[in-house]
Design an enzyme around this catalytic site. Structure first.
Site, PDB file in Angstrom:
ATOM      1  N   LYS A 254       0.857  -1.176   0.000  1.00  0.00           N
ATOM      2  CA  LYS A 254       0.000   0.000   0.000  1.00  0.00           C
ATOM      3  C   LYS A 254       0.904   1.240   0.000  1.00  0.00           C
ATOM      4  CE  LYS A 254      -3.134   3.179   1.098  1.00  0.00           C
ATOM      5  NZ  LYS A 254      -2.183   4.329   1.221  1.00  0.00           N
TER       6      LYS A 254
ATOM      7  N   GLU B 167       8.781   1.351  11.467  1.00  0.00           N
ATOM      8  CA  GLU B 167       9.844   2.357  11.376  1.00  0.00           C
ATOM      9  C   GLU B 167       9.140   3.694  11.385  1.00  0.00           C
ATOM     10  OE1 GLU B 167      11.779   5.266  10.272  1.00  0.00           O
ATOM     11  OE2 GLU B 167      11.937   4.362   8.274  1.00  0.00           O
TER      12      GLU B 167
ATOM     13  N   CYS C 297      12.797  10.938   7.956  1.00  0.00           N
ATOM     14  CA  CYS C 297      12.489  10.591   9.335  1.00  0.00           C
ATOM     15  C   CYS C 297      13.709  10.679  10.224  1.00  0.00           C
ATOM     16  CB  CYS C 297      11.878   9.188   9.395  1.00  0.00           C
ATOM     17  SG  CYS C 297      12.876   7.915   8.596  1.00  0.00           S
TER      18      CYS C 297
ATOM     19  N   GLU D 255       8.056  16.582  15.399  1.00  0.00           N
ATOM     20  CA  GLU D 255       8.641  16.308  14.085  1.00  0.00           C
ATOM     21  C   GLU D 255       8.034  17.245  13.039  1.00  0.00           C
ATOM     22  OE1 GLU D 255      10.003  12.376  11.610  1.00  0.00           O
ATOM     23  OE2 GLU D 255       7.977  12.372  12.445  1.00  0.00           O
TER      24      GLU D 255
END
Length: 504
Positions: A195, A269, A303, A403
């Site tokens: 996906k 992750e 990330c 973040e």
């Protein structure tokens, strides 16, 4: 990579879109064929450099996920389930060669879909293929063990694939992060339902199409759509044996909750707020180059980006001056034009998020020393943000704790080693960290004390094939990129055979 485009940015991109999509259908790929969504609904993927549609892809739902999972299960019950490691290795290598023959096409799709400079996209395509090749090799090296018990027992272990793997990948590195999952999953003998993110569906579709007549039908399936409509049904599916997800931590929570109802094992992750510690003995020129490359590459949408720089007070002023100079040297522009080093953010939503954090930084009292604005002129219709640097940042500010996922760097100062480590570890994340020092003892001590899954010394972000990658704390569960990633896509079976006395 050759630069084919030299007109206005809108003209360049409309021509490139036509080149990339003519005679191409970006449908779901299920059981070896292109398939529309069961509802016949579609949505558009948008070119972030000019805010125009590239093409339409299926808006899939639960029934489409059911169809893909069923196809994957059929492959496991059929030819694919009988393959050897050597046979799978050969197929993956053949697939990689086919993808390499289409590398320019894949790079253009990646650049258009998420705004990467074309040269960066080309490098990432090659990196993805290297990961696939790596797993084609190490997949053949999987071995069981023999357990010494007694003369009357022969006990050994087997590594067996889980079966059907559901893989969900984000939009920031579409093909690279897909390769981190597809490589070990396929090499271990699983079938996959992939996906991709709704903002970056194109390369996933194309690489699946290019697997035709290499893998048996149903081995690699791609289902497009929004997270709540197709991602959630995949992570909750009772016939999915293993889940692997890359994305933000809050979505990771939802994936874990969804998987829990079926006791489905997960690899996660997730996000990061990674520190980079500059000690007073550091080579500042190298440190600035490393930090700038880490936070501004891919427009900060990484990330593991070193988004918190902790600088010793003795070298703080010089470091800030050098970093501002580095930030202002980036060439913001058309991703399709040679020389561009900073493209747009990948979506309107991400642009709104990043510019919102820039305003938050100002409101919190941090000192804006570079960037913070949107370029004008030909770029005003795209989702561009200048490389941005905040100084005088406290670790309790939102811009230091949350973040941002954009080209925004924050700078804090410290005076002692203990203070540096305390600030660095004062975060709910633990994906990565960096160190700048010429003192070997200091480097190893800090690497041990930092709470992060990866620590880079005098470099940053050089994720390599064979080097395990993953996070501490809210940054995830499990590891990717290394040989031990194969263990996350297989399960161990112990076989105990009781040996009788020979009858001869």
């Amino acid at each position: 990579m050759v630069d084919y485009y030299d007109g206005s940015i809108e003209k360049n991109h409309r021509e490139a879109i036509e080149q990339a999509t003519t005679d191409r259908t970006f449908a779901n790929w299920i059981d070896g064929e292109a398939v529309t969504a069961s509802t016949d609904e579609t949505f558009e993927t948008i070119d972030p450099a000019v805010s125009v549609p590239i093409t339409a892809v299926p808006r899939s739902g639960a029934s489409d996920v059911d169809r893909a999972v069923s196809a994957a299960r059929g492959a496991m019950d059929g030819e694919w389930g009988e393959t050897t490691a050597a046979e799978r290795s050969r197929m993956i290598r053949e697939w990689v060669q086919t993808l390499r023959d289409h590398a320019d096409e894949l790079a253009l799709l990646e650049s258009l879909d998420v705004g990467k400079p074309l040269a960066h996209a080309a490098g990432e395509i090659e990196k993805a293929l290297e990961f696939l090749e790596y797993y084609a090799s190490v997949g053949r090296a999987q071995e069981g063990t023999q357990v010494p018990v007694s003369e009357n027992s022969h006990v050994y272990t087997r590594r067996e694939p889980y079966g059907v793997v559901g893989a969900v990948v984000p939009w920031n590195f579409p093909l690279v992060l897909a390769s981190w999952k597809l490589g070990p999953a396929l090499a271990a003998g699983n079938a996959v339902v992939l996906k991709p993110a709704e903002d970056s569906p194109l390369t996933a579709t194309r690489v699946a199409q290019l697997s035709k007549d290499i893998f048996p039908d149903g081995v690699l399936n791609v289902v497009h759509g929004y997270g709540e409509e197709s991602g959630a049904p995949l992570t909750a599916h009772e016939d999915v044996d293993k889940l692997s997800f890359t994305g933000e931590d809050v979505t990771g929570e939802a994936v874990m909750e969804s998987a829990a109802s079926n006791i489905t094992p997960v690899t996660l992750e997730l996000g990061g707020k990674s520190p980079f510690v500059v000690f007073p003995d550091a080579d500042l020129e190298q440190a600035v180059e490393t930090v700038a490359g880490g936070i501004f590459y891919n427009t900060g949408q990484s990330c593991d980006a070193p988004s918190r720089v902790l600088v010793h007070e003795d070298v703080h002023e010089e470091f800030v001056d050098r970093l501002v100079e580095a930030a202002e040297s980036y060439e913001i522009g058309d991703p399709l034009v040679e020389g561009t080093t900073l493209g747009p953010l990948a979506s309107q939503a991400q642009y709104d998020k990043v510019t919102g954090y820039v305003e938050t930084g100002r409101d919190e009292g941090a000192t804006l020393v570079a960037g913070g604005d949107q370029p004008g002129g030909d770029l005003e219709d795209g989702w561009f943000v200048e490389p941005t640097v905040f100084d005088d940042v406290d670790n309790d500010m939102r811009i230091a704790r949350e973040e941002i996922f954009g080209p925004v760097e924050t700078i804090n100062t410290f005076s002692t080693y203990e203070e540096a480590i305390e600030i660095a570890n004062d975060t709910e994340f633990g994906l990565a960290a960096g160190i700048a020092t010429t003192d070997t003892d200091l480097a190893h001590r800090a690497a041990a004390d930092l709470e992060a899954g990866s620590v880079w010394v005098n470099t940053y972000g050089s994720t390599v094939t064979g080097g395990p990658f993953g996070g501490y704390k809210r940054s995830g569960i499990g590891r990717e990129c290394g040989q031990d990633a194969l263990e996350y896509y297989t399960q161990t079976k112990t076989v105990n055979v009781e040996l009788g006395d020979p009858s001869l």
